[in-house]
Design a protein around this motif. Structure first.
Motif, short mmCIF file in Angstrom:
data_model
loop_
_atom_site.label_atom_id
_atom_site.label_comp_id
_atom_site.label_asym_id
_atom_site.label_seq_id
_atom_site.Cartn_x
_atom_site.Cartn_y
_atom_site.Cartn_z
N THR A 130 1.01 -1.44 -0.34
CA THR A 130 0.24 -0.06 -0.07
C THR A 130 1.57 1.20 -0.10
O THR A 130 0.84 2.49 -0.76
CB THR A 130 -1.18 -0.49 1.24
OG1 THR A 130 0.30 -0.09 2.27
CG2 THR A 130 -2.05 -1.32 1.29
N SER A 131 1.87 0.85 0.83
CA SER A 131 2.94 2.27 0.41
C SER A 131 3.80 2.76 -0.61
O SER A 131 3.76 3.62 -1.22
CB SER A 131 4.03 2.12 1.70
OG SER A 131 4.73 1.53 2.30
N VAL A 132 4.00 1.44 -1.30
CA VAL A 132 4.35 1.55 -2.55
C VAL A 132 3.30 1.82 -3.57
O VAL A 132 3.77 2.87 -4.30
CB VAL A 132 4.76 -0.09 -2.92
CG1 VAL A 132 5.50 0.06 -4.63
CG2 VAL A 132 6.49 -0.17 -2.03
N ALA A 178 1.27 4.13 -3.18
CA ALA A 178 1.14 5.66 -2.70
C ALA A 178 2.07 6.20 -3.49
O ALA A 178 2.42 7.78 -3.77
CB ALA A 178 0.83 5.83 -1.22
N ALA A 179 3.41 5.64 -3.09
CA ALA A 179 4.75 6.80 -3.27
C ALA A 179 4.52 6.56 -4.71
O ALA A 179 4.89 7.58 -5.70
CB ALA A 179 5.89 5.69 -2.95
N THR A 180 3.96 5.74 -5.48
CA THR A 180 4.82 5.32 -7.18
C THR A 180 3.35 5.77 -7.60
O THR A 180 3.51 6.41 -9.06
CB THR A 180 5.02 4.37 -7.73
OG1 THR A 180 3.21 3.64 -7.04
CG2 THR A 180 5.59 3.45 -7.15
N GLY A 181 2.06 6.57 -6.85
CA GLY A 181 1.40 7.50 -8.46
C GLY A 181 1.50 8.80 -8.41
O GLY A 181 0.75 9.87 -9.43
N GLN A 182 2.82 9.50 -7.60
CA GLN A 182 3.11 10.72 -7.85
C GLN A 182 4.32 10.56 -9.16
O GLN A 182 5.01 11.58 -9.24
CB GLN A 182 4.04 10.84 -6.77
CG GLN A 182 4.90 10.51 -6.17
CD GLN A 182 5.17 11.00 -4.91
OE1 GLN A 182 5.81 11.93 -4.81
NE2 GLN A 182 5.59 10.32 -3.73
N GLN A 233 6.56 -2.18 -12.35
CA GLN A 233 8.02 -2.69 -11.84
C GLN A 233 7.51 -2.76 -10.68
O GLN A 233 7.99 -3.89 -10.43
CB GLN A 233 9.31 -2.08 -12.24
CG GLN A 233 9.47 -2.51 -14.03
CD GLN A 233 9.30 -4.54 -14.03
OE1 GLN A 233 10.42 -5.34 -13.21
NE2 GLN A 233 8.66 -4.64 -15.48
N ALA A 234 8.10 -1.72 -9.39
CA ALA A 234 7.85 -1.17 -8.98
C ALA A 234 7.12 -2.19 -7.81
O ALA A 234 6.59 -2.86 -6.99
CB ALA A 234 7.68 0.27 -8.38
N ARG A 235 5.61 -1.68 -8.41
CA ARG A 235 4.27 -2.34 -8.02
C ARG A 235 4.48 -3.93 -7.95
O ARG A 235 3.52 -4.50 -7.03
CB ARG A 235 3.15 -1.90 -8.63
CG ARG A 235 2.51 0.78 -7.54
CD ARG A 235 2.01 0.36 -9.27
NE ARG A 235 1.70 1.44 -8.12
CZ ARG A 235 1.11 2.41 -8.95
NH1 ARG A 235 -0.25 2.26 -10.07
NH2 ARG A 235 0.04 3.86 -8.69
N ARG A 236 4.90 -4.07 -9.00
CA ARG A 236 5.16 -5.90 -9.34
C ARG A 236 5.66 -6.51 -8.03
O ARG A 236 5.06 -7.47 -7.71
CB ARG A 236 5.21 -6.32 -10.58
CG ARG A 236 4.32 -6.01 -11.77
CD ARG A 236 5.00 -6.14 -13.22
NE ARG A 236 3.56 -6.02 -14.17
CZ ARG A 236 3.15 -7.00 -14.79
NH1 ARG A 236 3.02 -8.20 -13.96
NH2 ARG A 236 2.10 -6.66 -15.67
#
Length: 122
Positions: free
Chosen positions: A18-20, A22-26, A38-41
């Motif tokens: 969940t924190s990733v 949120a972070a990658t949403g930006q 890639q980060a989310r997977r």
């Protein structure tokens, strides 16, 4: 323990996901199919492999899936470092929170793996 959901390391892994997200949403839209994906997977792979390993019939299989989860965690650390160096992580509090969660899960996974490896084979 009746379910993988009771494992604290799995619960913390979900927090990493969940924190990733949120972070990658930006991240820039141009990274949607690149670093963001890639980060989310990699993040999703962490608790997924913990759960899959828990459901296996042997300790050796469980350890193997925990090692895969730890590999995904290292992959995620690499993606987040790249994002930081590219200036995509502009919210430093959020980035620090992600890093802290990742390190906590890393310690927990390493400890669980060591504990399982030290048990006599069943």
């Amino acid at each position: 323990m009746k379910s993988f959901r009771e494992l604290l390391v799995w619960q913390k892994g979900i927090e990493v996901v969940t924190s990733v997200y949120a972070a990658t949403g930006q991240f820039p839209k141009a990274e949607t199919y690149g670093l963001t994906d890639q980060a989310r997977r990699a993040a999703v792979s962490i608790p997924a492999n913990i759960a899959e390993g828990y459901g296996r019939q042997s300790t050796q299989d469980y350890i193997r899936f925990l090692l895969i989860a730890r590999g995904s965690l290292y992959e995620l650390q690499t993606h987040m470092e790249i994002a930081r160096r590219l200036g995509y992580l502009t919210d430093l509090d959020n980035a620090d929170s992600v890093d802290a969660r990742i390190l906590e899960v890393e310690r927990m996974l390493s400890s669980l793996i060591a504990k399982l490896k030290s048990k006599p084979r069943s």
